[in-house]
Write an enzyme that holds these catalytic residues in place. Structure first.
Site, short mmCIF file in Angstrom:
data_model
loop_
_atom_site.label_atom_id
_atom_site.label_comp_id
_atom_site.label_asym_id
_atom_site.label_seq_id
_atom_site.Cartn_x
_atom_site.Cartn_y
_atom_site.Cartn_z
N GLY A 68 24.13 12.30 -5.77
CA GLY A 68 25.01 12.54 -7.08
C GLY A 68 25.40 11.40 -7.58
N ASN A 154 35.15 19.22 -9.00
CA ASN A 154 34.91 19.27 -7.63
C ASN A 154 36.20 19.43 -6.85
OD1 ASN A 154 34.96 16.57 -8.75
ND2 ASN A 154 35.74 15.94 -6.90
N GLN A 182 28.53 20.12 -8.52
CA GLN A 182 29.29 21.24 -7.78
C GLN A 182 28.81 22.54 -8.28
OE1 GLN A 182 31.22 21.24 -5.43
NE2 GLN A 182 31.58 19.02 -5.10
N SER A 202 22.86 17.21 -6.46
CA SER A 202 22.92 16.54 -5.22
C SER A 202 22.33 17.71 -4.28
CB SER A 202 24.14 16.03 -5.00
OG SER A 202 24.39 15.33 -3.69
N HIS A 204 23.12 17.82 -0.80
CA HIS A 204 24.17 18.13 0.55
C HIS A 204 25.03 19.12 -0.01
CE1 HIS A 204 27.52 15.68 -0.13
NE2 HIS A 204 26.94 15.00 -0.90
N THR A 240 10.01 3.55 -1.69
CA THR A 240 9.12 4.74 -1.11
C THR A 240 9.83 5.93 -1.06
OG1 THR A 240 8.13 2.85 -0.04
CG2 THR A 240 7.89 5.07 0.82
N CYS A 328 36.40 12.74 -1.78
CA CYS A 328 36.50 11.06 -2.05
C CYS A 328 37.79 10.38 -2.23
CB CYS A 328 35.84 11.04 -3.48
SG CYS A 328 34.14 11.67 -3.38
N1 PLP Z 1 29.71 14.58 -8.62
C1 PLP Z 1 30.50 15.41 -8.20
C2 PLP Z 1 31.13 16.36 -9.07
C3 PLP Z 1 30.70 15.58 -6.78
O1 PLP Z 1 31.38 16.65 -6.24
C4 PLP Z 1 30.08 14.60 -6.06
C5 PLP Z 1 30.32 14.74 -4.21
O2 PLP Z 1 31.33 15.11 -3.92
C6 PLP Z 1 29.30 13.67 -6.45
C7 PLP Z 1 29.15 13.42 -7.72
C8 PLP Z 1 28.76 12.76 -5.52
O3 PLP Z 1 27.48 13.10 -4.98
P1 PLP Z 1 26.96 12.47 -3.71
O4 PLP Z 1 27.63 12.72 -2.41
O5 PLP Z 1 25.43 13.07 -3.60
O6 PLP Z 1 26.82 10.89 -3.93
#
Ligand code: PLP
Length: 411
Positions: A68, A154, A182, A202, A204, A240, A328
């Site tokens: 993401g 998030n 999210q 994303s 994960h 790659t 984060c």
């Molecule tokens: N954007 C949002 C709203 C997110 O919640 C997150 C991750 O917490 C990201 C971007 C970043 O994604 P990634 O962890 O795949 O870099």
């Protein structure tokens, strides 16, 4: 009990099984022409379709990235660089509109672009975390090149009216990007129906592996490429391909798509039960964000008189993994910029707790979770100088200051 599924999720067993052969047996490079390479190319295109199907896109509109964060960076910087080339002093193409509650992947990219002369409008949100569409319209000017507004937040899980935002963007001829990291796989995302031009996603967050994500780029939309090299991903992102990651992301997207309704129902049942029980059983507990426009897997609560980090550590002792705000922001002790944007005063925002629900959580766990929260909150309040144990009341009002610019700038 893992309740931090907005931070990341465990890789699904089925996803892992699909990925494993791509580490050794099927290790081919998708750009090569012999059997191993052709097999990899086939798997790459299958995953592209699985991801496209999750958001109702065409596979040709999907570019794989490392996640993401990279997707958000590629879009904002790529659009800015493209427009920069067209700009003249009479026609500056340098204005971006976003919100005060975006993920740092967007906000810090905007801050970076400001250093190079780009102008950014950060739209405020109301107390539930939703932008006002009239504010958006009023912010658009001739120099506006991009509107980047997240689908779901998030931290507090608020869902923005992206269909209407897309309509406004198109009415004014401005490109619309949404960060759907999210929301995709958690609620319906349909890029066509919702008027989205560019979207970040994303793996994960949906029980796929880490380090893999994608950008949806609507047919006909073009912006500058940032990663140059051998021309993979149709030239839009060289390097790659991360085949195990891509195959895993594809499978995770397929499962999320097939089970969307079932997962939404499961998450929402647990979410509503926790919110109802905690707010009725724990004094001075409140929900942050909107109840109506909220991700089904998001519980975000606030308890006056206590401090989030202690709450998280004590809940960990009870066997519950949760978050104070966004994953984060736990490396610093600053208050959340999202809660500040909702108008929650710093002293109160510190006592917040995010529980994000996943498929391994069960409705049977709810009573234990609620009892643990009550126990920990009661214990912390006994120690807190902001709580009067005689009267059983919050007395922190005198320490509260209103939200200021510094609080909003904390990302
Ligand atoms: N954007 C949002 C709203 C997110 O919640 C997150 C991750 O917490 C990201 C971007 C970043 O994604 P990634 O962890 O795949 O870099």
């Amino acid at each position: 009990m893992y309740m931090d599924n907005s931070a990341t999720t465990a890789v699904d067993e089925e996803v892992l099984k699909e990925m494993l052969p791509y580490f050794n047996e099927k290790f081919g490079n998708a750009s090569t022409l012999y059997g191993l390479g052709v097999d990899a190319k086939r798997a790459l295109e299958k995953a592209r379709k699985q991801v496209a199907d999750l958001i109702n896109a065409d596979p040709s509109e999907i570019t794989f990235t490392s996640g993401g964060t990279e997707s958000d960076n590629m879009v904002l910087k790529g659009v800015a660089l493209k427009e920069y080339q067209k700009a003249t002093p009479e026609n500056p193409r340098n204005h971006i509109i976003t919100t005060t509650i975006e993920h740092p992947a967007v906000l810090n990219t905007c801050k970076f672009l400001e250093k190079f002369g780009f102008e950014v409008t950060y739209l405020p949100v109301g107390s539930e975390g939703i932008i006002n569409l009239d504010d958006l319209k009023a912010a658009i000017k001739d120099s506006t090149i991009l509107i980047s507004i997240m689908h779901a937040n998030n931290e507090v899980g608020t869902i923005q009216p992206i269909k209407e935002i897309g309509e406004i963007a198109h009415e004014y001829g401005v490109l619309f990007h949404t960060d759907a990291v999210q929301s995709a796989g958690k609620i319906p995302v349909d890029v066509k129906e919702q008027n989205v031009d560019v979207l970040s996603i994303s793996s994960h967050k949906i029980n796929g592996p880490k380090g893999i994500g994608a950008i949806y780029i609507k047919k006909g939309v073009r912006f500058e490429v940032l990663i140059h090299g051998g021309g993979q991903e149709d030239g839009s992102r060289s390097g790659t391909e991360n085949m195990p990651g891509i195959v895993g992301f594809g499978k995770a997207a397929e499962i999320a798509n097939e089970k969307l309704e079932e997962h939404m129902k499961h998450n929402q049942e647990i979410r509503d039960a926790i919110i109802e029980k905690v707010t009725s059983q724990v004094k001075d507990s409140y929900v942050n964000g909107s109840m109506e426009h909220r991700l089904p897997n998001n519980v975000h609560l606030r308890f006056s008189g206590i401090e989030g980090e202690s709450l998280i550590l004590r809940l960990d002792n009870e066997g519950i993994n949760a978050a104070t705000g966004s994953a984060c922001s736990t490396h610093d002790l600053k208050g959340s910029h999202v809660l500040a944007a909702l108008g929650i005063k710093p002293a109160l925002s510190h006592g917040s707790l995010r529980l994000s629900i996943g498929q391994d959580n069960s409705i049977e766990d709810v009573d234990y979770i609620v009892a643990s929260i009550k126990k920990v909150v009661d214990y912390l309040r006994e120690l807190s100088p902001l709580w009067d144990n005689e009267t059983d009341e919050y007395i922190g009002d005198k320490f509260e200051k209103p939200v200021d610019d510094e609080d909003l700038d904390r990302y």
